[in-house]
Design an enzyme around this catalytic site. Structure first.
Site: not given
Ligand code: NAP
Length: 457
Positions: A131-132, A207-208, A229-230, A263
């Site tokens: 969502w960022n 995400g995380s 892509e964390l 991130c």
């Protein structure tokens, strides 16, 4: 799981979206697969380029409308959301301009005969996005893969459904055939089911670590190529020959941009002992000047966090840090506003045995570390399970580049905070994930690099 827009400034539920049924998922996979076959069999690259150019036009023409949708979904400042829309449009320009180059065959030098590698699509991709940066994250994977000819099933974050739908609608309005980008409101089981489906060829997730590990496990179980892509815990290293005017200009926003929910935000500031007090004062001065308020108002400089859940999580992390010996140099006070605001906070004295030392804090929290030498700064930067990006300040480029090469990360920025441009590859190492998005590296992730070879007889 409810897909809802809960405005983090007003706390109001603006809209709830209906979950996708299993039948709708099946229909979407069938449509996307037919599209993949039709693209594979008769190229249609020129048609796809036209769609992407039209998408750029639509994004630019409606930038404020799209930006407002994002701001209501997850609270970011409207001006920054508008910039995000512009950046997505620039991805369109870039991939159309370079499509022929990226998709043209590579002739392989061999004395044994003739060989070339042709670049082909792979099939349907499942994209799981956060969502960022609601538009940017989708654009980063959708645009290059549409050019390649990989249809996409999108599962976006449950707290920004309006943004995901608006992006998918814009793609449709640009003339993309049905199945090109299908936004679905899937639960986790349905995501797993889609990944396991034979028609799906790959998975990309941003995400995380937790979300990435769960989705990568599903992808691994069915041997699907995936990119992850964390998170990150990026270091911001100030060398002894840094330009302090630049440091002062850049450091606060490197942490506070998007309310610290990036991130690649600089999260760990590593400063030589001689500069430590000076740096703390610079940060405190800037942090104390932020103006929290309505993210739609251009006077606001610090937006709320994306949700109550995000704020509660961040507060628990700050409490954990303090309980384990960290000192609050500035901030960590309640904010007297109804939205999900978090006061910019500066933490010091975080020791390696503090559990927060190796955790990503996703909000306006700067952790400042004091070191005696450059070697110690490099060792501290590398003492992390993450390896996404880092920033180095030095007025000597060669010096900065030498230090950059010693940091275990996917990206290093010199004399600036993080940056993302269409031509720059984006991605990390270690627990920050694997694979790259954007640039020529990104478009190659889900291509079949198909060898065609004839030996000399
Ligand atoms: P998250 O919880 O992992 O969520 C990201 C996406 O994964 C959401 O769509 C989420 O859906 C979905 N998801 C999570 N667990 C899942 C599962 N088991 N099965 C299927 N889908 C699943 O991440 P977040 O905390 O919202 O996002 C922030 C994180 O993203 C930060 O760590 C940040 O650093 C990272 N990030 C990385 C990059 C990069 O390029 N490296 C860029 C931006 C953000 P729901 O919303 O429905 O849970």
């Amino acid at each position: 799981m409810a897909y809802q827009t809960v405005n983090p400034y007003t706390n109001e539920v603006e809209k709830t979206f209906k979950n996708t049924s299993d039948e709708e998922l099946e229909q979407s996979l069938a449509t996307a697969h037919q599209l993949y076959l039709s693209w594979r069999n008769n190229d249609q690259l020129e048609e796809r380029k036209k769609v992407i150019l039209k998408l750029a036009e639509i994004l630019r023409a409606h930038r404020k409308d799209f930006a407002t949708i994002m701001t209501k979904d997850m609270g970011k400042l409207l001006s920054k959301a508008e910039g995000e829309v512009d950046l997505c449009a620039s991805f369109c320009d870039y991939y159309v301009a370079h499509a022929d180059q990226f998709l043209s065959p590579d002739v392989i030098a061999t004395t044994s005969g003739r060989a070339k590698v042709i670049k082909q699509s792979l099939g349907i991709l499942v994209a799981v996005e956060p969502w960022n940066f609601p538009f940017y994250q989708i654009a980063r994977v959708f645009i290059p893969n549409f050019i390649v000819g990989n249809p996409m099933i999108l599962k976006d974050a449950s707290n920004c459904p309006a943004s995901a739908q608006a992006f998918a609608d814009a793609v449709k309005d640009a003339g993309a055939p049905e199945g090109s980008l299908t936004n679905l409101f899937l639960n986790y089981d349905q995501v797993s089911k889609a990944i396991a489906d034979q028609r799906v060829a790959g998975v990309c997730l941003t995400g995380s670590e937790r979300g990435g590990a769960a989705v990568a496990k599903e992808a691994g179980a069915s041997l699907k190529k995936n990119t992850m892509e964390l998170g990150g815990n990026d270091a911001f290293i100030i060398l002894d020959d840094a330009d302090w005017n630049l440091v002062e200009q850049v450091a606060p926003s490197a942490r506070l941009y998007n309310a610290g929910q990036v991130c690649t935000s600089s999260k760990r500031f590593i400063v030589l002992a001689k500069d430590y007090d000076r740096f703390l004062k610079i940060m405190k001065n800037a942090f104390s000047k932020v103006k929290m308020g309505d993210p739609l108002d251009s006077a606001t400089t610090l937006a709320p966090l994306s949700s109550k859940k995000a704020k509660d999580k961040l507060q628990a992390q700050v409490d954990l840090a303090v309980k384990n010996g960290a000192k609050v140099y500035y901030g960590n006070q309640p904010v007297d506003l109804p939205g999900q605001f978090f006061m910019p906070t500066i933490l010091t004295n975080i020791t390696p045995d503090n559990p927060i030392f190796d955790q990503e804090m996703f909000g306006p929290i700067a952790s400042v570390y004091k070191v005696d030498t450059e070697e110690e700064a490099i060792a501290l930067a590398n003492n992390s399970s993450y390896g996404l990006g880092n920033t180095i300040f030095s007025s000597n480029y060669k010096h900065a580049e030498r230090v950059a090469a010693q940091i275990e990360t996917g990206m290093s920025w010199i004399n600036d905070g993080w940056a993302s441009l269409p031509e720059l590859p984006f991605g990390g190492v270690k627990h920050s994930g694997y694979g790259r998005e954007l640039s020529g590296y990104g478009i190659e992730e889900f291509m079949n690099k198909h060898l065609i070879y004839e030996p000399r007889h």
